[in-house]
Design an enzyme around this catalytic site. Structure first.
Site, mmCIF file in Angstrom:
data_model
loop_
_atom_site.group_PDB
_atom_site.id
_atom_site.type_symbol
_atom_site.label_atom_id
_atom_site.label_comp_id
_atom_site.label_asym_id
_atom_site.label_seq_id
_atom_site.Cartn_x
_atom_site.Cartn_y
_atom_site.Cartn_z
ATOM 1 N N GLY A 1 5.398 18.507 5.799
ATOM 2 C CA GLY A 1 6.457 18.365 5.165
ATOM 3 C C GLY A 1 7.116 17.520 5.898
ATOM 4 O O GLY A 1 6.163 15.911 5.864
ATOM 5 N N GLY A 2 8.416 17.601 6.281
ATOM 6 C CA GLY A 2 8.929 15.774 6.750
ATOM 7 C C GLY A 2 8.108 15.766 8.403
ATOM 8 O O GLY A 2 8.250 14.560 8.171
ATOM 9 N N GLY B 1 -10.049 -16.815 -7.152
ATOM 10 C CA GLY B 1 -9.065 -16.554 -6.373
ATOM 11 C C GLY B 1 -8.543 -15.912 -5.189
ATOM 12 O O GLY B 1 -8.033 -15.745 -4.337
ATOM 13 N N ALA B 2 -10.021 -14.793 -4.965
ATOM 14 C CA ALA B 2 -10.832 -14.145 -4.138
ATOM 15 C C ALA B 2 -10.946 -15.363 -2.690
ATOM 16 O O ALA B 2 -10.547 -14.852 -1.862
ATOM 17 C CB ALA B 2 -11.596 -12.739 -3.848
#
Length: 510
Positions: free
Chosen positions: A169-170, A404-405
């Site tokens: 949960g939280g 781009g790498a």
């Protein structure tokens, strides 16, 4: 006077017993240690100073006033790890299932405030059934107070979470905001909604281990950084990690005595790169041979294995390492590896840990799965992380650095300080074959011409010298001298200062 002292010891003994001998035995039967046993293993012997041992909850609903155990399910305080101060909280599952009440959260907040004020790391040991239902919104408010402190402490002090039981949960959001998360195999799990709720809402049948176990979070989701066999091993690894980290963002990482020669030459590195450019090799071999005494602490070893991240030491100083791994997916960048490396780079930059990058990257992984999964945004995270980092950055290109790498992996264009390349490196827009087929498309029908064009392209671009001519590579170095050159580079950068334009905060492409 003796009566008062006796009462104090009696109350302390009651508090130390937690939920009682029966529940402690049940904890041991599951292969789990108690909250206090965990702290004893984590901290230096005799160094723990406990806070708020006698605090108790104030809830009067559902008959809770009849059950007010000391400590309220969490042990908090401070101590030392190898003589350096840390703050710690350890949830006690034997007391009301370690559930979080307003008082429980108040104790955690108090120790986190102390950590911030004194510049000490926070280590949270999580073993809790979640929010205390009897307290309703007061419990949720307590969670919120803890979350706010996690946010304020981020980038100021290191935060480490150790999941040693349920975390649902939280409760999962506090560890999720910390810098490192360790889990224990077969006894810890994390999920927002448990298997029963999943079955009710989506009709999926899944076990707690499959949904949020240690292997799930270290191999698939990347929520956790490592999983260990038992409580003792996990806590020992936390101690080892803390030894690499500064206490806060105003201190340098610790210097350790080292017994290795900074100028040590490794002749075996001259033959690390195979003759066939498509044959893989293990980048970790290079990392171990460059590090002091070959010691390397890997982070997220099981996730996105085409990227290696972790800590080593050079001349006793902590250095963060990011490296492509040619053994997996040829070292390509993809969604997972970009996220993994970007998170690690930003952590190092927060805490002034220098960055060493080893590059062998043929590009980004192609495919519809990657594009539809947002590889553009995720790749931009790594690009952004390197570009904004102001710590010393040293890069060594060992083999391929394409497209781009090449730019993304701590290139000179992203303010790399020292950028080295091995003679075996190839820095180009793409591989020779692909480039030739684009440039000489009209000759595709003639294999001999294409082969000749490919050889010509390789002779011109399949080397580091074109980039060196432009000043994008500072020096082409001998592989065997890598440790010496990198050590000298970081020594030269110890007083580096880099300023940036004023801004409230950046907007990294999340």
């Amino acid at each position: 006077m003796k009566d008062i002292l006796h009462e104090l010891e009696s109350r302390r003994a009651e508090a130390r017993l937690g939920g009682g001998r029966k529940r402690i035995d049940a904890q041991h039967e599951k292969g789990k240690l108690t909250a206090r046993e965990r702290i004893e293993i984590l901290l230096d012997e005799g160094s723990f100073e406990e806070f708020d041992m006698f605090m108790a909850h104030r809830c009067t609903d559902f008959g809770m006033e009849q059950n007010r155990p000391y400590g309220d399910g969490v042990v908090t305080g401070w101590g030392t790890i190898n003589g350096r101060m840390v703050c710690v909280f350890s949830q006690d599952f034997t007391v009301l299932g370690g559930s979080v009440s307003a008082t429980h959260a108040q104790k955690i907040c108090k120790i986190m405030d102390m950590a911030m004020e004194n510049g000490a790391p926070v280590i949270g040991i999580n073993d809790s059934g979640g929010a205390r239902i009897q307290e309703g919104v007061d419990s949720l408010a307590g969670y919120g107070e803890v979350f706010q402190r996690n946010i304020e402490a981020s980038g100021v002090i290191p935060q480490i979470s150790v999941i040693m039981g349920p975390c649902a949960g939280g409760a999962v959001y506090s560890p999720a905001m910390t810098d490192f998360i360790f889990m224990v195999k077969d006894s810890s799990y994390m999920f927002v909604t448990g298997p029963d709720v999943v079955k009710t809402v989506t009709n999926e049948h899944v076990t707690a281990e499959e949904l949020g176990g240690a292997l799930t979070h270290t191999r698939k989701s990347s929520v956790a950084d490592a999983a260990f066999e038992n409580d003792v091993e996990a806590l020992a690894e936390v101690r080892r990690l803390v030894d690499f980290l500064p206490l806060n963002n105003r201190e340098k990482p610790p210097m350790r005595p080292f017994f290795d020669t900074p100028g040590r030459r490794e002749g075996s590195l001259d033959t690390l790169i195979p003759d066939n450019p498509n044959t893989p090799y293990d980048m970790k071999e290079l990392i171990h041979k460059v590090a002091d005494e070959g010691d390397f602490y890997e982070i997220q070893a099981e996730f996105a294995r085409n990227m290696v991240t972790g800590f080593m030491r050079l001349e006793g100083q902590t250095v963060g390492v990011v490296a492509n791994q040619p053994m997996v997916l040829a070292g390509c960048l993809d969604i997972d590896s970009s996220r993994k490396a970007a998170r690690f780079v930003r952590f190092c930059d927060c805490f002034e840990i220098p960055l060493l990058t080893f590059v062998d990257v043929p590009g980004f992984l192609p495919g519809t799965g990657q594009e539809l999964g947002g590889v553009i945004k995720h790749g931009a995270k790594l690009l952004y992380a390197y570009g904004e980092a102001t710590v010393p950055k040293v890069t060594v290109i060992t083999r391929k650095a394409y497209g781009g790498a090449y730019v993304v992996m701590s290139s000179k264009h992203l303010r790399g300080d020292f950028n080295y390349a091995w003679p075996t490196s190839e820095i180009a827009v793409m591989g020779a074959k692909g480039a030739t087929e684009i440039i000489y498309r009209s000759d595709l029908g003639d294999p001999e011409k294409i082969a000749a064009h490919t050889r010509s392209y390789e002779d011109r671009f399949a080397n580091p010298f074109v980039a060196a001519e432009r000043g994008f590579i500072d020096e082409v170095i001998q592989p065997h001298s890598t440790r010496m050159r990198v050590s000298r580079a970081f020594a030269a950068l110890r007083n580096k200062k880099k300023s940036a334009p004023w801004k409230k905060h950046d907007n990294i492409p999340l």
